[in-house]
Design a protein around this motif. Structure first.
Motif, PDB file in Angstrom:
ATOM      1  N   THR A 102      13.663  -4.178  14.498  1.00  0.00           N
ATOM      2  CA  THR A 102      12.938  -3.964  13.727  1.00  0.00           C
ATOM      3  C   THR A 102      12.892  -4.319  11.926  1.00  0.00           C
ATOM      4  N   PHE A 103      12.348  -4.561  11.437  1.00  0.00           N
ATOM      5  CA  PHE A 103      12.851  -4.778  10.103  1.00  0.00           C
ATOM      6  C   PHE A 103      11.936  -3.206   9.471  1.00  0.00           C
ATOM      7  N   GLN A 104      12.403  -2.871   8.098  1.00  0.00           N
ATOM      8  CA  GLN A 104      11.593  -1.551   7.573  1.00  0.00           C
ATOM      9  C   GLN A 104      12.150  -2.340   5.729  1.00  0.00           C
ATOM     10  N   GLY A 105      11.482  -2.301   5.151  1.00  0.00           N
ATOM     11  CA  GLY A 105      11.370  -2.567   3.923  1.00  0.00           C
ATOM     12  C   GLY A 105      10.913  -1.876   2.853  1.00  0.00           C
ATOM     13  N   ASP A 106      11.424  -2.316   1.534  1.00  0.00           N
ATOM     14  CA  ASP A 106      10.692  -1.743   0.311  1.00  0.00           C
ATOM     15  C   ASP A 106      11.035  -2.175  -1.300  1.00  0.00           C
ATOM     16  N   SER A 107      10.228  -2.434  -1.772  1.00  0.00           N
ATOM     17  CA  SER A 107      10.818  -2.870  -3.146  1.00  0.00           C
ATOM     18  C   SER A 107      10.157  -1.823  -4.142  1.00  0.00           C
ATOM     19  N   ASP A 108      10.727  -2.153  -5.056  1.00  0.00           N
ATOM     20  CA  ASP A 108      10.084  -1.359  -6.691  1.00  0.00           C
ATOM     21  C   ASP A 108       9.310  -1.987  -6.891  1.00  0.00           C
ATOM     22  N   ALA A 109       9.184  -3.357  -7.008  1.00  0.00           N
ATOM     23  CA  ALA A 109       7.609  -4.247  -7.535  1.00  0.00           C
ATOM     24  C   ALA A 109       6.320  -4.008  -6.423  1.00  0.00           C
ATOM     25  N   HIS A 110       5.397  -3.455  -7.002  1.00  0.00           N
ATOM     26  CA  HIS A 110       4.209  -3.636  -6.244  1.00  0.00           C
ATOM     27  C   HIS A 110       4.219  -4.681  -6.002  1.00  0.00           C
ATOM     28  N   ILE A 111       3.330  -6.061  -6.422  1.00  0.00           N
ATOM     29  CA  ILE A 111       3.101  -7.202  -5.901  1.00  0.00           C
ATOM     30  C   ILE A 111       3.903  -7.406  -4.762  1.00  0.00           C
ATOM     31  N   VAL A 112       5.169  -7.615  -5.183  1.00  0.00           N
ATOM     32  CA  VAL A 112       6.632  -8.097  -4.196  1.00  0.00           C
ATOM     33  C   VAL A 112       6.796  -7.180  -2.940  1.00  0.00           C
ATOM     34  N   ARG A 113       6.626  -5.395  -3.339  1.00  0.00           N
ATOM     35  CA  ARG A 113       6.224  -4.900  -1.536  1.00  0.00           C
ATOM     36  C   ARG A 113       5.145  -5.062  -0.890  1.00  0.00           C
ATOM     37  N   GLY A 114       4.191  -5.578  -1.344  1.00  0.00           N
ATOM     38  CA  GLY A 114       3.127  -6.401  -0.170  1.00  0.00           C
ATOM     39  C   GLY A 114       3.448  -7.643  -0.527  1.00  0.00           C
ATOM     40  N   LEU A 115       4.278  -8.324  -0.336  1.00  0.00           N
ATOM     41  CA  LEU A 115       4.926  -9.417  -0.035  1.00  0.00           C
ATOM     42  C   LEU A 115       6.147  -8.416   1.531  1.00  0.00           C
ATOM     43  N   VAL A 116       6.360  -8.112   0.432  1.00  0.00           N
ATOM     44  CA  VAL A 116       7.222  -7.238   1.945  1.00  0.00           C
ATOM     45  C   VAL A 116       6.769  -7.149   2.844  1.00  0.00           C
ATOM     46  N   ALA A 117       5.957  -6.395   3.645  1.00  0.00           N
ATOM     47  CA  ALA A 117       4.473  -6.159   4.204  1.00  0.00           C
ATOM     48  C   ALA A 117       4.223  -7.213   5.446  1.00  0.00           C
ATOM     49  N   ILE A 118       4.076  -8.519   4.574  1.00  0.00           N
ATOM     50  CA  ILE A 118       3.535  -9.563   4.974  1.00  0.00           C
ATOM     51  C   ILE A 118       4.974 -10.254   5.772  1.00  0.00           C
TER      52      ILE A 118
END
Length: 141
Positions: free
Chosen positions: A68-84
């Motif tokens: 199981t992975f959990q992730g985050d980013s400080d940039a909106h679009i990158v946060r969405g890429l993390v979600a993908i």
């Protein structure tokens, strides 16, 4: 469990305009679970990303553990890429993760040609880290 990769693929196919797709990617990022400040460490930071990206990995038991992975980013679009990427990899066995073709999924979504080279490199760095963690899980099992 959050949005599945199949849902994302279906939604992308439905959205014609790239502006709508970018908005959707940002919404995916906004829907990510809260990422604990205590996990925003140098050890969890994904190297090779221009934006700050953090990724934590939890392993199940057995010879081919579920990861199981959990992730985050400080940039909106990158946060969405993390979600993908989490939709693509999280909750699968190490073996399935190692067999997953992230490049093919990104091509299907059209992201490979619509991301800046820096973002694409960051995404590859995230995939590399996920695959490395999956390989490590199989080695220690």
């Amino acid at each position: 469990m959050g949005t599945t990769i199949q849902t994302i693929l279906d939604d992308f196919a439905f959205l014609d305009e790239w502006e709508e797709r970018y908005r959707y990617v940002i919404e995916l990022g906004e829907a990510l679970p809260e990422f604990p400040d205590s996990d925003r460490t140098a050890a969890n930071k994904v190297q090779g990303c221009v934006s700050q990206v953090w990724l934590t990995t939890s392993y199940g038991a057995g010879p081919d553990p579920i990861i199981t992975f959990q992730g985050d980013s400080d940039a909106h679009i990158v946060r969405g890429l993390v979600a993908i990427m989490l939709a693509l990899f999280s909750g699968k066995t190490a073996g399935d993760i190692l067999k997953t073709d992230a490049e093919a999924t990104l091509k299907t979504l059209g992201l490979d040609e619509h991301l800046s080279s820096q973002r694409a490199n960051g995404l590859r760095a995230m995939v590399k880290r996920i695959l490395r963690d999956a390989e490590a899980a199989r080695q220690t099992a």
